[in-house]
Every structure is written in C-alpha cells, then in structure tokens.
Design a protein around this motif. Structure first.
Motif, PDB file in Angstrom:
ATOM      1  N   LYS A   1      -1.353  14.851  15.638  1.00  0.00           N
ATOM      2  CA  LYS A   1      -1.390  15.331  16.937  1.00  0.00           C
ATOM      3  C   LYS A   1      -1.483  16.762  16.804  1.00  0.00           C
ATOM      4  O   LYS A   1      -1.178  17.369  17.982  1.00  0.00           O
ATOM      5  N   ARG A   2      -1.334  17.625  15.459  1.00  0.00           N
ATOM      6  CA  ARG A   2      -1.197  18.741  16.031  1.00  0.00           C
ATOM      7  C   ARG A   2      -2.729  19.326  16.115  1.00  0.00           C
ATOM      8  O   ARG A   2      -2.904  20.247  16.785  1.00  0.00           O
ATOM      9  N   ALA A   3      -3.495  18.917  15.617  1.00  0.00           N
ATOM     10  CA  ALA A   3      -5.334  19.038  16.083  1.00  0.00           C
ATOM     11  C   ALA A   3      -5.196  18.755  17.266  1.00  0.00           C
ATOM     12  O   ALA A   3      -6.479  19.605  17.624  1.00  0.00           O
ATOM     13  N   MET A   4      -5.148  17.854  17.979  1.00  0.00           N
ATOM     14  CA  MET A   4      -4.982  17.675  19.481  1.00  0.00           C
ATOM     15  C   MET A   4      -4.560  18.524  19.856  1.00  0.00           C
ATOM     16  O   MET A   4      -5.179  18.737  20.940  1.00  0.00           O
ATOM     17  N   GLY A   5      -3.752  18.708  19.889  1.00  0.00           N
ATOM     18  CA  GLY A   5      -2.798  19.739  21.049  1.00  0.00           C
ATOM     19  C   GLY A   5      -3.572  21.166  20.539  1.00  0.00           C
ATOM     20  O   GLY A   5      -3.818  21.590  21.281  1.00  0.00           O
ATOM     21  N   PHE A   6      -4.436  21.238  18.998  1.00  0.00           N
ATOM     22  CA  PHE A   6      -5.480  22.132  19.019  1.00  0.00           C
ATOM     23  C   PHE A   6      -6.603  22.078  20.334  1.00  0.00           C
ATOM     24  O   PHE A   6      -6.472  22.887  20.831  1.00  0.00           O
ATOM     25  N   VAL A   7      -6.862  21.418  20.225  1.00  0.00           N
ATOM     26  CA  VAL A   7      -8.115  20.900  20.890  1.00  0.00           C
ATOM     27  C   VAL A   7      -7.669  20.947  22.703  1.00  0.00           C
ATOM     28  O   VAL A   7      -8.508  21.896  23.058  1.00  0.00           O
ATOM     29  N   ILE A   8      -6.739  20.325  22.930  1.00  0.00           N
ATOM     30  CA  ILE A   8      -6.293  20.488  24.284  1.00  0.00           C
ATOM     31  C   ILE A   8      -5.440  22.075  25.246  1.00  0.00           C
ATOM     32  O   ILE A   8      -6.531  22.074  25.910  1.00  0.00           O
ATOM     33  N   GLN A   9      -5.274  22.924  24.393  1.00  0.00           N
ATOM     34  CA  GLN A   9      -5.441  24.212  24.009  1.00  0.00           C
ATOM     35  C   GLN A   9      -6.098  24.676  24.356  1.00  0.00           C
ATOM     36  O   GLN A   9      -6.804  25.515  25.229  1.00  0.00           O
ATOM     37  N   HIS A  10      -7.510  24.765  24.095  1.00  0.00           N
ATOM     38  CA  HIS A  10      -8.533  24.895  23.649  1.00  0.00           C
ATOM     39  C   HIS A  10      -9.599  24.624  25.146  1.00  0.00           C
ATOM     40  O   HIS A  10     -10.726  25.316  24.935  1.00  0.00           O
ATOM     41  N   LEU A  11      -9.430  23.309  25.477  1.00  0.00           N
ATOM     42  CA  LEU A  11     -10.289  22.535  26.725  1.00  0.00           C
ATOM     43  C   LEU A  11     -10.013  23.713  28.351  1.00  0.00           C
ATOM     44  O   LEU A  11      -8.737  24.068  28.245  1.00  0.00           O
ATOM     45  N   GLY A  12     -11.080  23.658  28.661  1.00  0.00           N
ATOM     46  CA  GLY A  12     -10.674  25.317  30.119  1.00  0.00           C
ATOM     47  C   GLY A  12     -10.614  24.123  30.974  1.00  0.00           C
ATOM     48  O   GLY A  12     -10.619  22.466  31.041  1.00  0.00           O
ATOM     49  N   PRO A  13      -9.991  25.009  32.111  1.00  0.00           N
ATOM     50  CA  PRO A  13      -9.491  24.077  34.065  1.00  0.00           C
ATOM     51  C   PRO A  13     -10.365  23.395  34.196  1.00  0.00           C
ATOM     52  O   PRO A  13     -10.363  21.906  34.813  1.00  0.00           O
ATOM     53  N   SER A  14     -12.503  23.602  33.767  1.00  0.00           N
ATOM     54  CA  SER A  14     -13.182  22.849  34.287  1.00  0.00           C
ATOM     55  C   SER A  14     -14.101  21.644  33.867  1.00  0.00           C
ATOM     56  O   SER A  14     -14.298  20.636  33.519  1.00  0.00           O
ATOM     57  N   ASP A  15     -13.140  21.523  32.140  1.00  0.00           N
ATOM     58  CA  ASP A  15     -13.465  20.782  30.957  1.00  0.00           C
ATOM     59  C   ASP A  15     -12.864  18.782  31.000  1.00  0.00           C
ATOM     60  O   ASP A  15     -11.156  19.607  32.198  1.00  0.00           O
ATOM     61  N   ARG A  16     -13.005  18.047  30.931  1.00  0.00           N
ATOM     62  CA  ARG A  16     -12.343  16.794  30.840  1.00  0.00           C
ATOM     63  C   ARG A  16     -11.784  16.107  29.617  1.00  0.00           C
ATOM     64  O   ARG A  16     -12.692  16.201  29.076  1.00  0.00           O
ATOM     65  N   LEU A  17     -10.585  15.620  29.539  1.00  0.00           N
ATOM     66  CA  LEU A  17      -9.942  15.044  28.559  1.00  0.00           C
ATOM     67  C   LEU A  17      -9.826  13.836  28.479  1.00  0.00           C
ATOM     68  O   LEU A  17      -8.901  13.141  29.334  1.00  0.00           O
ATOM     69  N   SER A  18      -9.609  12.261  27.876  1.00  0.00           N
ATOM     70  CA  SER A  18      -8.708  10.847  27.407  1.00  0.00           C
ATOM     71  C   SER A  18      -8.822  11.335  26.608  1.00  0.00           C
ATOM     72  O   SER A  18      -9.474  11.236  25.341  1.00  0.00           O
ATOM     73  N   VAL A  19      -7.595  10.919  26.224  1.00  0.00           N
ATOM     74  CA  VAL A  19      -7.832   9.826  25.255  1.00  0.00           C
ATOM     75  C   VAL A  19      -7.537   8.378  25.009  1.00  0.00           C
ATOM     76  O   VAL A  19      -6.733   7.477  25.869  1.00  0.00           O
ATOM     77  N   ILE A  20      -7.797   7.717  23.899  1.00  0.00           N
ATOM     78  CA  ILE A  20      -7.992   6.413  23.343  1.00  0.00           C
ATOM     79  C   ILE A  20      -7.246   6.028  22.323  1.00  0.00           C
ATOM     80  O   ILE A  20      -7.499   7.126  21.024  1.00  0.00           O
ATOM     81  N   ALA A  21      -6.226   5.178  21.722  1.00  0.00           N
ATOM     82  CA  ALA A  21      -5.788   5.172  20.741  1.00  0.00           C
ATOM     83  C   ALA A  21      -5.945   3.372  20.483  1.00  0.00           C
ATOM     84  O   ALA A  21      -5.977   2.525  21.070  1.00  0.00           O
TER      85      ALA A  21
END
Length: 727
Positions: free
Chosen positions: A299-319
């Motif tokens: 979770k902490r690592a994913m938080g780091f990833v999310i914080q460093h993506l910009g407003p034009s980047d897009r993210l999806s999460v699959i568990a």
C-alpha cells in the motif's frame, strides 16, 4: 523512580523530547479510547497487521530505512512477526522506550502512534486497522490556534505536541455509512471496460500521424545518438575475417523540452506536457499470504506511485486472490483522482488463493477495452505466490511453455494485436514463482524484478515508474544494410529484442521499441569480411534508425546513415581491439553463461552450474577490458560470483538463487534496470542500466521521510558510473 524524575523534568521544560528512561511495568490500558504520552512506555497492538496505512505521507509520517533495490542496507523481516508488542501497525516502526510520541489506544484495546492513526482517520478510515472493529471515537489533530493557553509547538523533532491531539465521538449511523471506497468493492463490474476517463484535452486526439520527417526538424525531442565501433580499425587486404564484430550503440535523448531528472522537474505536474503521459494498470496480489507487513508495504509503495503520476497520466487498480476484481477504473491522476485511488488502495484486504492468470486477464481486458489511449501503456504485476488455478506443470518444471497460458494473447509480443504493453513483474519474497513471473515479463516485453527484502518494494516500484514516466522514444527500429557487395551479415546479438536477417544476408533489422530518457542500448553485429585487394578503405555496414516521437506521434528518421568503415592496407601492425566491442562481448558472454547455468540448475546439476559461472568469470578476467580495469567487467565478475553463492545447494537456489538469476537475465537481455537481491557486490552492475530518471525516482523514494539520502548509497552511485559510455 528514575522514570518519574525524567517525566517531571520534561514537563518542566515543556518539550516533547525523546528521552530514554528505565522500563517500568504499566497498568492495563482502559478499553475506551485514550491518548497516552509515555516516553518510557507504549501501549501496543495485541497482534500485528497493517491492512490500512496512510498513503499520503507528510513530514510527520515515518518509515523504516530501506535499502535500494540492489543494495544490502537494513531490511525488514521476510516473514510476519509472531508478535508486535513494540510496533505501530501503520508506520511499521517501533513504539519502544523513550521515543516520546503520543499513543492512541482505541476502545478495541489496539494502540498506534497518534500521528499515524490520525492521518489514517483523516483519509476516511474509521475502523481499527488491526481487528476491523468499528470505532465510536476517533482521533484527530487540533489546529494550532486551538491549543490551550496559546502554547506553540516547540519540538526539535517536529512532532506535534500532546495537546495538539484530541478524540471525538462519532454520531450513531442511521444507515450504512460505508465510504466511497466500499462502493468500489460493492459495485458490479461492467461487461466492457470502456468507462475510462477521457484524456487531457491536449492528448485527446486518438489518431496518430504516420508521416516521416527528419530528426533535424523535430522540435519535440532530440535525436537518438547512434555510434558504431568496428572490432579493429584495419584488416589486411589479402585476408578475410569471419565473424568480424561491429558494435552499434544507441543513446536516447534527454526528456522533452531539455528537462531531465537531474534538475528534478520531469515528474512535476507543471511539466506534464514535456513528457508522454502513461496509462498504468497495476495488478496486485492480495491473497492470504500477503497479510500483515507485505500488504502494508505494498500500500505504501502504491501511494508513492500515485503521488508521482501527473494529471494526464491514468491509473487503474486490479486486485486478485482466488479471483480478480477491478477496484479502480482507468482514471486521470488529478487531485481528485489521486485521492480516490489512494482510498481504493487503502481498502485492500488479504485472503484467498493466487490466481495470477485471472488478474492478468482482467488487466489485459482493461487495456484492450479502453476508449482512449495515452501514448505509453504498461502493466505492473506483483505477486508473492504461485498460481494455483491455471498452471499445473509438474513440480520442478520451469519451461516457458508451462506459463504461456497465464498471459492473454492480446498482450503477448507476438499476439498479432499490435499492442505494445509490457508487463513489468515483481516477485515478492521467497515463495513467489520466479519462473512464471520471468516468463510473463519476457513474453510481454517487460522486466522481472526480484524483491528479496520486503522493505525495498517502494524503491523497486520507484525505479520502474521512473522509467515509464520518461519515455522519449517509441517503436525504434535499427536498419542494417551491407555496404560492400561481397559482405554478408552473419549474426545479430541483441538479447531479447527481435531481430531479422534477410535471406541473402545483405540486410537486417533490430526491433528496439521504447526507450527511456538517456537510456542506452548496445547490439553486436558480426559480418564476414571478404578479401579485397582493390581499395585502401572498405565500407562494411550502413546503419539507420527510425522511431516515433511519443509526444508529436510522428515518425522520425535520422537525416544520414551511419556508415562503418575499416582500412585495408597491404601490411598492418598488431591490431588493437576496440575496448567498447570487448566490453560488450564480455556482457553477452556473461549473460550466456548465466542462462546455461540456470538450465543446468533446473536439471539438478548445481555443481555443473557453478562450474559454468566460474569458467566464465575466469575467462572474463583475462580479457583486455578486464586487464585495463574496466568497471563493467569487474562488476560482471562480481555478479557471477554472487550467482555461484546462490547456487551453493538446492535449498538456497530454490529460495533465492533462481529468482536472482532470472532477474539478472531479464536485466541483461533487455539492458534495463531491475531490482534484485541485496548484495553490495552486484550493486554496480544493476546500476549500470539505471537511467538518470530512474535514479532520481529511487532517491525520492529513499528520502521521502529523510532530509538527505543515506550517504552510503550516494557513495556507491558516485564510485560507479550509471553506465559506461563509449569513448
């Protein structure tokens, strides 16, 4: 008695200083929520779990020191502790004697650092991270203006004072007060994942221009640098030379707009338009074995990833566990998107089995179904176990064909869909299936990283996204053409990159694909040089490079071909072999030895595997580059030695040797940095493929909670250059 005196001294000073006092036995804590501030004691959870952690670190957050993906610094235990009587279940740091931090004890009797649990509650979590009990009272931090008697927060450690913390009661819920995050779990998935958020206006045009133009007229990025090095500069006229080696060296330009990681601006939202935006799909293992420390660190690592993506980047999460579920659709990482993504990740819980195939199937479906497409697309897959639903190969069988069923055809390199979406895989801990994770990455065009020490997961993710957020070249292809009528191409050694040679051996190509900013590639081409008595100089090969600019979406062609020439004299002196060619021969020779040793080890011949590695190490030490002290050669020898030690016996090979070798093979075959092992001896070779943007992102990860990066890591990076540059 001593403890009482210390406390009185602290109260007199009015400071929250961290003082050590002798341990005293405490009375049992009250079942109701309370704030406690004992510099010599700490109320703690009765069991260890971290199903919820704060994902928006602030200066008041803390985390344990973790090593780089390739270093041997401090690391966390590889297994969940049986007891955590001195550990905060959120930040994973101790609540030991003399730390001077406020402690919050909930009505369920579990305790946490107050600043940790207050941050957690601030992000919408009102249940115990340990036992999941719903709380009637929650902690919060009062504004500075509300402090009693106008006291200021004087604190050398910058921790808020005790009187800054408070507890408030929650109103009795009339209805189910589940948060937005819970709705993500409860909402039914659409049959088609075409609900992706529309791209930023500047990126909305899905059509790509396909015309070519010269690199000299391209204003988006600089041109790829192409250099060639013949094995020797001269060959006697009367002699032929079979398997004559020619090195082709590529170096990608800096990031667009002249920005790079060294000035630390490429990742900021203000420079979003200076790089290609990314569609990132994360496929995360949340099976039962991920409980506790592993899930918290993920979770902490994913938080780091999310914080460093910009407003034009897009993210999806699959568990995925026994099945897979899309928890978060493909959304732009605006301020709102980030917050929703953080909430989705924070709601992950662990249970069930490991169905990697289903997780990848859902990830690939999302990539295929999306209505809009950012220029760069990638999938990150993390797992700590073995697929128990799809792969049914006999124990000990680790061939690629056993794992191809895990990968949907749509994301296979030869799947025929035209998609270039690599899957970067991360094997977490000692129990993951390294062979399957390596196969998945290899077949899709991604890399495989071995996270041996749990604490390096954030640094490993940081290294990966540091590359993905700096793509400056796409669809790169090197074209080769024989410049002499009697010359023939014998071979093209390019690792995992696809190569082709025409039937008449007069032309060939290398499919390079994407390159990160300042990333380098080296390919060794061998030709058969004929006898030629008629000339003083012979042209051997013409090299041309074409690629797509990911920002302008236009194809770029270098203005002039790079032509390789050698001298043809009647008599020449002792030929001097090119150091650059010799260095790359050593790299290829080492990679071949690693592959052969791995094959021997899989057949049970560990003695033969160790012998292969040792023979290669000795051969490398006799080369001209080794004798001249070439650092790449020295590092290769150290890496071979490390692999020998990890093949000492079957137990060591099964627990870490296989994963270490496969992540090394992945790194060498793609010439791209991977996280693997924790040996300082091999640090330099791993860093040899790190780009400046990767290095910067890893440094950001390491210094997120510290003022300066650890000096030991800085010295390692300074003492060994990121990549040996051809002279």
């Amino acid at each position: 008695m001593m403890g009482s005196k210390w406390r009185k001294a602290k109260l007199a000073l009015g400071l929250n200083m961290c003082l050590y006092v002798p341990h005293q036995k405490l009375e049992d804590s009250s079942p109701s929520s309370s704030i406690k501030h004992h510099p010599d004691t700490a109320n703690v959870p009765s069991r260890f779990s971290s199903d919820t952690v704060p994902l928006s670190p602030s200066p008041n957050d803390c985390r344990p020191t973790t090593p780089t993906p390739s270093s041997s610094g401090l690391r966390l235990s590889k297994s969940v502790p049986k007891s955590s009587k001195k550990t905060c279940s959120i930040c994973l740091t101790s609540m030991e004697l003399g730390q001077g931090h406020a402690i919050f004890t909930a009505e369920c009797s579990h305790s946490f650092h107050f600043h940790c649990i207050a941050s957690n509650v601030k992000h919408g979590n009102q249940i115990c991270p340990v036992c999941r009990a719903k709380w009637k009272e929650i902690p919060f931090q009062r504004p500075a203006s509300h402090l009693p008697n106008g006291k200021s927060r004087i604190n050398p450690a910058d921790w808020p004072r005790d009187d800054a913390w408070a507890v408030r009661s929650l109103p009795s819920p009339r209805l189910d007060s589940t948060s937005h995050v819970s709705s993500l779990f409860q909402a039914s998935e659409p049959g088609t994942f075409d609900d992706d958020e529309v791209l930023d206006q500047q990126q909305e045009n899905p059509q790509q221009n396909v015309f070519e133009k010269d690199a000299s007229t391209n204003n988006s990025i600089g041109a790829i640098e192409v250099k060639t090095y013949p094995e020797v500069s001269a060959v006697p006229r009367a002699n032929s030379h079979n398997n004559f080696a020619i090195l082709i060296h590529l170096k990608a330009p800096h990031s667009s707009g002249g920005l790079n990681s060294r000035n630390q601006t490429i990742f900021s939202p203000s420079t979003q338009n200076s790089r290609a935006p990314v569609d990132l799909v994360t496929v995360l293992d949340v099976s039962g074995s991920m409980a506790g420390t592993k899930l918290a660190l993920l979770k902490r690592a994913m938080g780091f990833v999310i914080q460093h993506l910009g407003p034009s980047d897009r993210l999806s999460v699959i568990a995925f566990s026994s099945t897979a579920r899309r928890l978060f659709p493909l959304r732009r990482m605006t301020e709102t998107g980030r917050q929703e993504a953080l909430q989705a990740v924070n709601s992950l819980t662990s249970n069930g089995g490991t169905n990697i195939a289903e997780g990848l199937r859902k990830g690939a479906k999302l990539i295929v179904d999306r209505k809009w497409k950012n220029p760069v697309g990638s999938i990150i897959l993390l797992s700590d176990g073995q697929d128990t639903y799809t792969v049914s190969s006999p124990s000990g069988s680790h061939s690629r064909t056993d794992y191809k069923s895990l990968i949907p055809p749509s994301i296979q390199r030869n799947g025929g869909t035209g998609l270039r979406v690599p899957v970067h895989t991360f094997g977490f801990g000692a129990d993951h299936d390294a062979a399957s994770m390596h196969s998945i990455s290899e077949i899709s065009g991604g890399t495989f990283s071995f996270i041996e020490a749990e604490g390096v997961i954030q640094d490993a993710f940081a290294q990966c996204i540091g590359g993905l957020l700096s793509v400056v070249v796409q669809e790169a292809c090197v074209k080769l053409e024989c410049a002499h009528p009697n010359l023939l191409i014998n071979s093209i050694k390019a690792g995992s990159y696809r190569t082709s040679v025409m039937a008449d051996a007069k032309a060939g190509s290398i499919d390079v694909g994407d390159l990160y900013a300042e990333e380098e590639r080296d390919f060794l081409v061998t030709v058969n040089v004929p006898v030629d008595e008629s000339c003083d100089e012979m042209s051997l090969l013409k090299v041309r490079c074409i690629y797509r600019d990911p920002i302008s979406k236009e194809m770029v062609s270098l203005e002039e071909d790079n032509e390789v020439k050698i001298q043809r004299a009647t008599v020449i002196g002792q030929p001097i072999v090119s150091m650059e060619v010799d260095r790359q021969r050593n790299r290829l020779r080492a990679a071949e030895a690693m592959a052969e040793a791995r094959a021997a080890a899989e057949h049970g011949d560990l003695t033969g595997a160790v012998s292969l590695l040792e023979n290669c190490r000795r051969a490398l030490s006799e080369t001209i580059s080794a004798r001249s002290g070439d650092r790449l050669c020295v590092a290769l020898c150290a890496e071979l030695k490390e692999m020998q030690e990890r093949m000492a016996n079957r137990r060591v090979y099964e627990s870490s040797g296989r994963a270490y070798v496969l992540s090394g093979l992945s790194s060498h075959s793609w010439q791209r940095a991977t996280a693997r092992g924790d040996s300082t001896d091999s640090t330099s070779i791993i860093q040899a493929y790190q780009t400046p943007t990767m290095t910067d992102m890893v440094t950001r990860s390491q210094t997120m909670f510290f003022g300066n990066p650890p000096q030991r890591k800085l010295r390692q990076a300074e003492s060994f250059p990121a990549r040996p540059h051809p002279r």
